[in-house]
Design an enzyme around this catalytic site. Structure first.
Site, PDB file in Angstrom:
ATOM      1  N   CYS A  44       0.858  -1.186   0.000  1.00  9.68           N
ATOM      2  CA  CYS A  44       0.000   0.000   0.000  1.00  9.68           C
ATOM      3  C   CYS A  44       0.894   1.236   0.000  1.00  9.68           C
ATOM      4  O   CYS A  44       2.048   1.163  -0.451  1.00  9.68           O
ATOM      5  CB  CYS A  44      -0.999  -0.031   1.157  1.00  9.68           C
ATOM      6  SG  CYS A  44      -0.280   0.023   2.807  1.00  9.68           S
ATOM      7  N   ARG A 103      -3.661  -0.402   5.345  1.00  8.62           N
ATOM      8  CA  ARG A 103      -4.283  -1.455   4.519  1.00  8.62           C
ATOM      9  C   ARG A 103      -3.444  -2.716   4.391  1.00  8.62           C
ATOM     10  O   ARG A 103      -3.929  -3.813   4.685  1.00  8.62           O
ATOM     11  CB  ARG A 103      -4.605  -0.890   3.126  1.00  8.62           C
ATOM     12  CG  ARG A 103      -5.684   0.153   3.133  1.00  8.62           C
ATOM     13  CD  ARG A 103      -5.735   0.882   1.816  1.00  8.62           C
ATOM     14  NE  ARG A 103      -4.553   1.708   1.632  1.00  8.62           N
ATOM     15  CZ  ARG A 103      -4.253   2.395   0.543  1.00  8.62           C
ATOM     16  NH1 ARG A 103      -5.053   2.314  -0.510  1.00  8.62           N
ATOM     17  NH2 ARG A 103      -3.168   3.135   0.479  1.00  8.62           N
ATOM     18  N   ASP A 127      -8.108   4.009   0.676  1.00  7.04           N
ATOM     19  CA  ASP A 127      -7.203   4.438   1.740  1.00  7.04           C
ATOM     20  C   ASP A 127      -8.011   5.010   2.906  1.00  7.04           C
ATOM     21  O   ASP A 127      -8.691   6.031   2.742  1.00  7.04           O
ATOM     22  CB  ASP A 127      -6.266   5.499   1.159  1.00  7.04           C
ATOM     23  CG  ASP A 127      -5.165   5.890   2.126  1.00  7.04           C
ATOM     24  OD1 ASP A 127      -5.272   5.546   3.311  1.00  7.04           O
ATOM     25  OD2 ASP A 127      -4.199   6.535   1.686  1.00  7.04           O
TER      26      ASP A 127
END
Ligand code: 4NP
Length: 176
Positions: free
Chosen positions: A22, A28, A132
């Site tokens: 990420c 994440r 996000d």
């Protein structure tokens, strides 16, 4: 079009190496990392797979997970405490690299047989991005966890198949 879920064969028999990527490696990909490792252990594949995660940005290197990501995982019974953020450095040894969103995918060189989006394996909405959650509220982390859990389950099924194929393709041991 539905993305393919058949996995590339491991470069070398033994360990299948999966990397999750990420931006910051504090939200994440660490959440996906913890959930995927637990699912692999449940499937008895922890000895035959290796999961790592990293971020394309280096701001948080060495830091633990974002406290909201950690709290969301802990609330669902996972252990978030072992994570320390790393920066993506590329690695020719990896068997499969899964990016959380299209920017992450572009930042690591784009799609290939071994480089895909994590949610290509999402059984509900394949091919999407993991949004996000860093600048949003707590509900964003719950949403990420739900995506990650169902996608990790399907990814483990695909890994079971890939590892079974790789064993079937391995030369038989010769009796002496
Ligand atoms: P992640 O979230 O990529 O899911 O770890 C982010 C974490 C930190 C930042 C951006 C996204 N940041 O800009 O510091």
């Amino acid at each position: 079009m539905t993305p393919p879920t058949e996995l590339p064969q491991p470069r070398r028999p033994g360990t299948y190496r999966v990397a999750l990527v990420c931006l910051g490696n504090i939200c994440r990909s660490p959440m996906a990392h913890v959930v995927l490792e637990e699912r692999l252990a449940d499937a008895g594949l922890d000895g035959r797979t290796e999961v790592t995660s990293s971020g394309t940005g280096g701001w948080h290197v060495g830091h633990p997970m974002d406290r909201r990501a950690a709290a969301t995982l802990a609330g669902a019974g996972y252990d978030p405490t072992r994570h320390r953020a790393r920066q993506w450095s590329g690695n020719d040894e990896l068997d499969l690299v899964l990016a959380m969103d299209a920017d992450n995918l572009a930042d690591i060189g784009g799609r290939s047989d071994r480089v895909r989006l994590f949610r290509d394996f999402d059984p509900l909405e394949p091919g999407g991005e993991v949004p996000d959650p860093y600048y949003g509220g707590d509900s964003g982390f719950e949403e990420v966890l739900a995506m990650v859990e169902r996608t990790a389950t399907a990814l483990v099924d695909a890994l079971v198949d890939a590892l079974a194929d790789s064993l079937a393709d391995a030369p038989e041991e010769r009796a002496t």
